[in-house]
Design an enzyme around this catalytic site. Structure first.
Site, short mmCIF file in Angstrom:
data_model
loop_
_atom_site.label_atom_id
_atom_site.label_comp_id
_atom_site.label_asym_id
_atom_site.label_seq_id
_atom_site.Cartn_x
_atom_site.Cartn_y
_atom_site.Cartn_z
NE ARG A 264 -1.76 -1.50 -3.24
CZ ARG A 264 -2.48 -2.35 -2.51
NH1 ARG A 264 -3.62 -1.95 -1.98
NH2 ARG A 264 -2.05 -3.58 -2.26
CB CYS B 5 -5.29 2.09 2.16
SG CYS B 5 -6.26 1.50 3.56
CD GLN C 194 -2.85 1.20 0.22
OE1 GLN C 194 -3.51 0.19 -0.02
NE2 GLN C 194 -2.99 2.32 -0.48
#
Ligand code: CP
Ligand code: NVA
Length: 303
Positions: free
Chosen positions: A287, A259, A134
């Site tokens: 990501r 996130c 992350q």
């Protein structure tokens, strides 16, 4: 030769991580231009996920396919692991067949045990303690928006959880200031906090953490596995909601990060996460690009 694992951000040096972020930005530009880049043809990635995932699973599978490789998703309940085969034996066997193994686990110790018996790189796709992948995307997003992350001020408001721990490690590795504001009883782990000081500092007051910050970050108040604590946590965390009033205390051009998955009305209001300062969709997309850079690095040691 011992394989190079990625279980926490501390597994790669600051120089290597800095290059990885630049490579992620390059790969993103190439992808947007429609370029074909398939250095991992014939390579295979196994994915073992003990917990739910949308972003991590899809970005790893899509990323591996874009790099020319293939992936297989292995829910532990479908493996003999679910019937009691030891983690060590599972690691020895799977790592003789594939080139990289991505694991999302309930316990960080499980990923460490697995990695200790794997012949190929193991990537931590989230444990109760860390979420290093992350942070690759998050740092990439800050760099894209602000030129560099070094010297910036980031405010973490909310739970001292796995993502918070990885932000703390990132503050140390990438040399920025992280102010962590958590309610009493929900502070990050003291050993991780000590290792990341003075870049990461613990506070109680969310307004003090956010004052003149470049970036404001939060995460769910109840992580996977803590669903039964939801009501109790909602009470403790209510003063830590990121709303417009709190965002006003940051710099006028501050960005908001999360996130995801997000729970609007709990840790963040809809007007903040869906507002002009939010960069959460770029953050989620990154990501894909940053994990492609990670796969290249771990599977092509010469890079
Ligand atoms: N941020 C993140 O890891 O999302 P997922 O749980 O959907 O993978
Ligand atoms: N802290 C959250 C992050 C989800 C990506 C959790 O562990 O559930």
């Amino acid at each position: 030769m011992t394989p190079r694992h990625f279980l926490t951000l501390a597994d790669l040096s600051p120089a290597v991580l800095g290059k990885l972020i630049q490579r992620a930005i390059e790969l993103k530009a190439g992808h947007q231009r429609g370029e074909r880049h398939v250095p991992l043809v014939g390579r295979t990635m196994a994915m073992m996920f003990e917990k739910s995932s949308t972003r991590t699973r899809v970005s790893f599978e899509a990323g591996m396919a874009q790099l020319g490789g293939s992936s297989m998703f292995l829910p532990p309940r479908d493996l003999q692991l679910g019937r009691g085969e030891p983690i060590e034996d599972t690691a020895r066997v799977i790592s003789r067949m594939v080139d990289v193994i991505v694991i999302r686990a309930n316990e960080h110790a499980m990923v460490e045990r697995f990695a200790g018996h794997s012949q190929v790189p193991v990537i931590n796709a989230l444990t109760e303690l860390h979420h290093p992948c992350q942070l690759l995307a998050d740092v990439q997003t800050v760099v894209e928006r602000r030129g560099e992350v070094r010297g910036r001020t980031v405010a973490w408001v909310g739970d001292g959880n796995n993502v918070c721990h990885s932000w703390m490690q990132a503050a140390k590795v990438f040399d920025f200031e992280l102010r962590v504001a958590t309610p009493p009883g929900y502070a990050p782990r003291p050993d991780i906090a000590a290792a990341c000081a003075p870049n990461a500092r613990l506070l109680a007051d969310p307004s003090a953490a956010v004052a003149r910050a470049d970036v404001v970050v939060t995460d769910t108040w109840a992580s996977m596995g803590q669903e039964h604590e939801k009501a109790e946590r909602a009470k403790a965390f209510a003063p830590y909601r990121v709303d417009r009033e709190l965002m006003r205390k940051a710099k006028p051009d501050a960005i908001f990060m999360h996130c995801l998955p997000a729970y609007r009305g709990h840790e963040v209001t809809a007007e903040v996460i869906d507002g002009p300062q939010s960069v959460v969709w770029d953050e989620a997309e990154n990501r894909l690009h940053s994990q492609k850079a990670l796969l290249e690095l771990l599977l092509q040691p010469s890079r």
